[in-house]
Design a protein around this motif. Structure first.
Motif, mmCIF file in Angstrom:
data_model
loop_
_atom_site.group_PDB
_atom_site.id
_atom_site.type_symbol
_atom_site.label_atom_id
_atom_site.label_comp_id
_atom_site.label_asym_id
_atom_site.label_seq_id
_atom_site.Cartn_x
_atom_site.Cartn_y
_atom_site.Cartn_z
ATOM 1 N N ALA A 108 0.831 -1.207 0.000
ATOM 2 C CA ALA A 108 0.000 0.000 0.000
ATOM 3 C C ALA A 108 0.867 1.259 0.000
ATOM 4 O O ALA A 108 0.601 2.216 -0.748
ATOM 5 C CB ALA A 108 -0.935 -0.009 1.206
ATOM 6 N N VAL A 109 1.908 1.264 0.814
ATOM 7 C CA VAL A 109 2.827 2.411 0.881
ATOM 8 C C VAL A 109 3.521 2.621 -0.466
ATOM 9 O O VAL A 109 3.597 3.741 -0.986
ATOM 10 C CB VAL A 109 3.871 2.190 1.991
ATOM 11 N N LEU A 110 4.020 1.533 -1.051
ATOM 12 C CA LEU A 110 4.715 1.633 -2.332
ATOM 13 C C LEU A 110 3.759 2.072 -3.432
ATOM 14 O O LEU A 110 4.131 2.831 -4.330
ATOM 15 C CB LEU A 110 5.350 0.288 -2.691
ATOM 16 N N GLY A 111 2.510 1.583 -3.364
ATOM 17 C CA GLY A 111 1.515 1.964 -4.362
ATOM 18 C C GLY A 111 1.199 3.447 -4.315
ATOM 19 O O GLY A 111 1.044 4.093 -5.364
ATOM 20 N N VAL A 112 1.100 4.022 -3.113
ATOM 21 C CA VAL A 112 0.830 5.460 -2.969
ATOM 22 C C VAL A 112 1.976 6.267 -3.584
ATOM 23 O O VAL A 112 1.752 7.245 -4.314
ATOM 24 C CB VAL A 112 0.638 5.832 -1.486
ATOM 25 N N ALA A 113 3.215 5.855 -3.313
ATOM 26 C CA ALA A 113 4.367 6.570 -3.860
ATOM 27 C C ALA A 113 4.412 6.462 -5.382
ATOM 28 O O ALA A 113 4.664 7.451 -6.087
ATOM 29 C CB ALA A 113 5.659 6.019 -3.253
ATOM 30 N N GLN A 114 4.154 5.257 -5.893
ATOM 31 C CA GLN A 114 4.160 5.064 -7.341
ATOM 32 C C GLN A 114 3.063 5.885 -8.008
ATOM 33 O O GLN A 114 3.271 6.500 -9.063
ATOM 34 C CB GLN A 114 3.965 3.576 -7.669
ATOM 35 N N ALA B 58 12.473 -1.824 7.054
ATOM 36 C CA ALA B 58 13.662 -2.043 7.875
ATOM 37 C C ALA B 58 14.783 -1.110 7.448
ATOM 38 O O ALA B 58 14.915 -0.750 6.278
ATOM 39 C CB ALA B 58 14.121 -3.496 7.753
ATOM 40 N N LYS B 59 15.619 -0.720 8.415
ATOM 41 C CA LYS B 59 16.761 0.140 8.115
ATOM 42 C C LYS B 59 17.832 -0.658 7.404
ATOM 43 O O LYS B 59 18.043 -1.841 7.653
ATOM 44 C CB LYS B 59 17.318 0.756 9.407
ATOM 45 N N HIS B 60 18.537 0.045 6.512
ATOM 46 C CA HIS B 60 19.588 -0.596 5.727
ATOM 47 C C HIS B 60 20.837 -0.801 6.583
ATOM 48 O O HIS B 60 21.258 0.088 7.308
ATOM 49 C CB HIS B 60 19.932 0.292 4.527
ATOM 50 N N VAL B 61 21.422 -1.985 6.477
ATOM 51 C CA VAL B 61 22.679 -2.284 7.163
ATOM 52 C C VAL B 61 23.736 -2.574 6.108
ATOM 53 O O VAL B 61 23.639 -3.565 5.378
ATOM 54 C CB VAL B 61 22.530 -3.494 8.115
ATOM 55 N N ALA B 62 24.720 -1.692 5.989
ATOM 56 C CA ALA B 62 25.746 -1.847 4.960
ATOM 57 C C ALA B 62 26.719 -2.958 5.347
ATOM 58 O O ALA B 62 27.193 -3.024 6.470
ATOM 59 C CB ALA B 62 26.506 -0.539 4.777
ATOM 60 N N THR B 63 26.999 -3.856 4.378
ATOM 61 C CA THR B 63 27.940 -4.946 4.627
ATOM 62 C C THR B 63 29.252 -4.743 3.891
ATOM 63 O O THR B 63 30.237 -5.393 4.184
ATOM 64 C CB THR B 63 27.323 -6.288 4.188
ATOM 65 N N GLU B 64 29.262 -3.835 2.907
ATOM 66 C CA GLU B 64 30.494 -3.540 2.181
ATOM 67 C C GLU B 64 30.438 -2.113 1.663
ATOM 68 O O GLU B 64 29.376 -1.508 1.602
ATOM 69 C CB GLU B 64 30.687 -4.509 1.012
ATOM 70 N N LEU C 167 22.940 0.490 -3.729
ATOM 71 C CA LEU C 167 24.178 0.720 -3.000
ATOM 72 C C LEU C 167 23.958 1.258 -1.591
ATOM 73 O O LEU C 167 24.673 0.871 -0.660
ATOM 74 C CB LEU C 167 25.064 1.705 -3.783
ATOM 75 N N PHE C 168 23.002 2.140 -1.420
ATOM 76 C CA PHE C 168 22.844 2.826 -0.138
ATOM 77 C C PHE C 168 21.571 2.456 0.618
ATOM 78 O O PHE C 168 21.281 3.040 1.653
ATOM 79 C CB PHE C 168 22.890 4.340 -0.362
ATOM 80 N N GLY C 169 20.831 1.499 0.084
ATOM 81 C CA GLY C 169 19.644 1.024 0.791
ATOM 82 C C GLY C 169 18.363 1.561 0.181
ATOM 83 O O GLY C 169 18.221 2.764 -0.045
ATOM 84 N N ARG C 170 17.425 0.659 -0.078
ATOM 85 C CA ARG C 170 16.166 1.064 -0.721
ATOM 86 C C ARG C 170 15.324 1.922 0.199
ATOM 87 O O ARG C 170 14.647 2.848 -0.237
ATOM 88 C CB ARG C 170 15.408 -0.177 -1.166
ATOM 89 N N ARG C 171 15.328 1.617 1.498
ATOM 90 C CA ARG C 171 14.541 2.411 2.446
ATOM 91 C C ARG C 171 15.053 3.857 2.476
ATOM 92 O O ARG C 171 14.269 4.807 2.411
ATOM 93 C CB ARG C 171 14.615 1.801 3.839
ATOM 94 N N VAL D 279 5.066 8.217 6.334
ATOM 95 C CA VAL D 279 4.721 7.599 7.625
ATOM 96 C C VAL D 279 4.781 6.076 7.510
ATOM 97 O O VAL D 279 5.347 5.385 8.373
ATOM 98 C CB VAL D 279 3.317 8.061 8.077
ATOM 99 N N GLY D 280 4.224 5.545 6.442
ATOM 100 C CA GLY D 280 4.255 4.097 6.250
ATOM 101 C C GLY D 280 5.664 3.561 6.101
ATOM 102 O O GLY D 280 6.011 2.507 6.651
ATOM 103 N N ALA D 281 6.515 4.278 5.350
ATOM 104 C CA ALA D 281 7.893 3.830 5.137
ATOM 105 C C ALA D 281 8.683 3.804 6.440
ATOM 106 O O ALA D 281 9.421 2.851 6.726
ATOM 107 C CB ALA D 281 8.583 4.738 4.117
ATOM 108 N N VAL D 282 8.547 4.859 7.257
ATOM 109 C CA VAL D 282 9.276 4.936 8.530
ATOM 110 C C VAL D 282 8.831 3.823 9.480
ATOM 111 O O VAL D 282 9.643 3.213 10.179
ATOM 112 C CB VAL D 282 9.074 6.318 9.171
#
Length: 502
Positions: A34-40, A208-214, A92-96, A201-204
């Motif tokens: 639903a959140v992604l649909g509103v943004a799109q 999930a927060k992005h965790v960089a591995t490299e 590279l930097f996280g979709r969220r 609001v929905g995204a926050v």
């Protein structure tokens, strides 16, 4: 016939997808949709919602007819040329992170556009919308790609998302007409703040927060080459619409853009960390899906632009009535997008669905070629809109699913960006090509005739029907290409990853 999964050696397994049986994550996934649909919807609406408001904005801010196109072209140039970069940045930097930055930036640019006191301020805001839209759109689709990996859920989710993408243009016409007529042209910009607030609001809360591995690596030469190439191609087609195909500036940008695109392919085949790994587009399922959206982008332009002109100028409809007249097509797209993939994709395969969708859309477009000055909406427009909605809806939602089939999660963003790029470049080509064809048809009709009111009105109809014939042929070509290029195997899901906040 039943078509089974044929994933081969490259299909990933989902080791990291969220557990659907715990923490309510199964239900939360649909809230993410639903959140992604509103943004799109916000991004897609902006491609058409401004069009109806342009005359009122022009009168208010006092800019010329020649300058008017830049309100549309500024958005298209920024959005189209930066989509691949935006998609790779989300990888590279996280979709969220990218999604949230895109939402906030798009909202700020919309607020500036709504408050614009000059033509330059309005165009700058539209360019800003394009820049942040290029971050937002691929992040949204890639989040959807890695969230829904189970075949049944995936077909349903992509059907809903495809319905949003397919109906956004028509809904933009309706919303633009309502806001312009009932409030002010400025509200076609301000309304984005409501969409962005809901999605933010929905995204926050949900993502999930992005965790960089490299350490992220970006292909700078490839980025520069493809951004310049797409800018040149989109600008070249836009310039052709307002001048001619033989204009030196038009030719320079089109030839330069094509040359830079060739350079980009050469770079991507050689660098260690390509912006767009060629394996993404060389896969027949994904490549065929990008082709599908590209061809639809060219043909659908004729529906929205010339049919809007016909209903307002020839039939005398108001902007709101025109928007309402498109609603049957919206309903047909939603119905087809949400039912065809879940019911038929596993049974008949994507080749059959996309090919049949193009054929049905071609029949609908061909129906529109019979319009005249005194024809009825019920007999000449309504059946065509329903047919095109049914055909394009099923084909588009299937293509959206195929466009990200089998990609690893680190490539989901740029694979998603490719489908948005295909749609945007296709729309730019359709705008220039069909507008030029329509103008030539009107001129040819008036040649040797007394230029009275009736002759001019008939010349307009002639320009519309000629563009509809060309769009019919474009959809027919799309059917042939789909039958040849797309393998008839059910698309494998992308590799999943945790995207839900715990």
């Amino acid at each position: 016939m039943t078509t089974t999964f044929d994933r081969g050696a490259t299909a990933p397994t989902d080791h990291t997808a969220p557990d659907t049986g715990k923490r309510g994550s199964h239900a939360l996934r649909w809230w993410v949709l639903a959140v992604l649909g509103v943004a799109q919807l916000m991004v897609v609406l902006d491609a058409t919602v401004v069009n109806i408001a342009l005359p009122a904005a022009q009168m208010d801010l006092g800019f010329s007819d020649g300058d008017r196109q830049w309100v549309v072209t500024g958005y298209a140039l920024a959005f189209g040329s930066l989509l691949l970069l935006g998609g790779r940045l989300s990888d590279l930097f996280g979709r969220r992170n990218t999604f949230i930055i895109g939402l906030i930036g798009f909202a700020v640019a919309s607020a500036i556009g709504g408050a614009a006191t000059s033509f330059e301020m309005l165009v700058a805001a539209r360019v800003g919308q394009g820049v942040f839209g290029a971050l937002l759109a691929p992040a949204a689709l890639s989040l959807l790609t890695v969230t829904f990996t189970e075949p049944a859920e995936r077909a349903k989710a992509f059907g809903i998302f495809g319905a949003v993408a397919g109906t956004g243009g028509a809904l933009g016409l309706l919303l633009g007409g309502m806001l312009t007529e009932w409030a002010s042209w400025r509200w076609v910009m301000f309304v984005n703040l409501a969409f962005a607030a809901v999605a933010l609001v929905g995204a926050v809360m949900l993502l999930a927060k992005h965790v960089a591995t490299e350490r992220p690596k970006l292909d700078i030469p490839g980025t520069v080459a493809v951004t310049a190439a797409l800018f040149g191609i989109v600008y070249g087609f836009s310039h052709a619409e307002s001048t001619s195909w033989t204009n030196p500036v038009t030719l320079s940008f089109l030839i330069g853009g094509a040359a830079l695109l060739a350079v980009f392919v050469w770079i991507e085949a050689r660098v260690a960390h390509p912006l767009l790994p060629l394996r993404i587009v060389l896969d027949r399922t994904r490549g065929g899906s990008y082709m599908t959206v590209f061809v639809m982008g060219i043909g659908m332009f004729a529906i929205f632009l010339f049919l809007t002109y016909y209903m307002q100028l020839s039939l005398g409809y108001s902007p709101i009535t025109t928007g309402l007249a498109f609603l049957p097509m919206v309903v047909a797209i939603v119905l087809s997008s949400t039912t065809v993939p879940p019911l038929l994709l596993q049974r008949v395969g994507p080749k059959v669905i996309v090919t049949a969708g193009f054929v049905i859309a071609a029949v609908g477009m061909g129906w529109l070629t019979q319009i005249g000055l005194n024809t009825s909406y019920a007999t000449h427009v309504l059946p065509a809109l329903i047919l095109m909605g049914l055909g394009l809806g099923g084909a588009m939602s299937t293509a959206f699913q195929g466009a990200t089939a089998g990609v690893e999660h680190e490539d989901a963003g740029v694979a998603s960006a490719m489908i948005n790029t295909s749609q945007q470049v296709g729309g730019s080509i359709g705008t220039a090509l069909l507008s030029t064809i329509a103008a030539s048809a009107a001129t040819d009709y008036l040649a040797g005739k007394q230029p009275g009111a009736l002759a001019v009105a008939q010349a307009q109809v002639e320009s519309y029907t000629t563009s509809f014939w060309w769009a019919t042929a474009i959809f027919a070509i799309g059917a042939v290409l789909a039958a040849v290029l797309i393998p008839n195997t059910v698309p494998a899901p992308a590799e999943g990853e945790p995207v839900l906040a715990h």
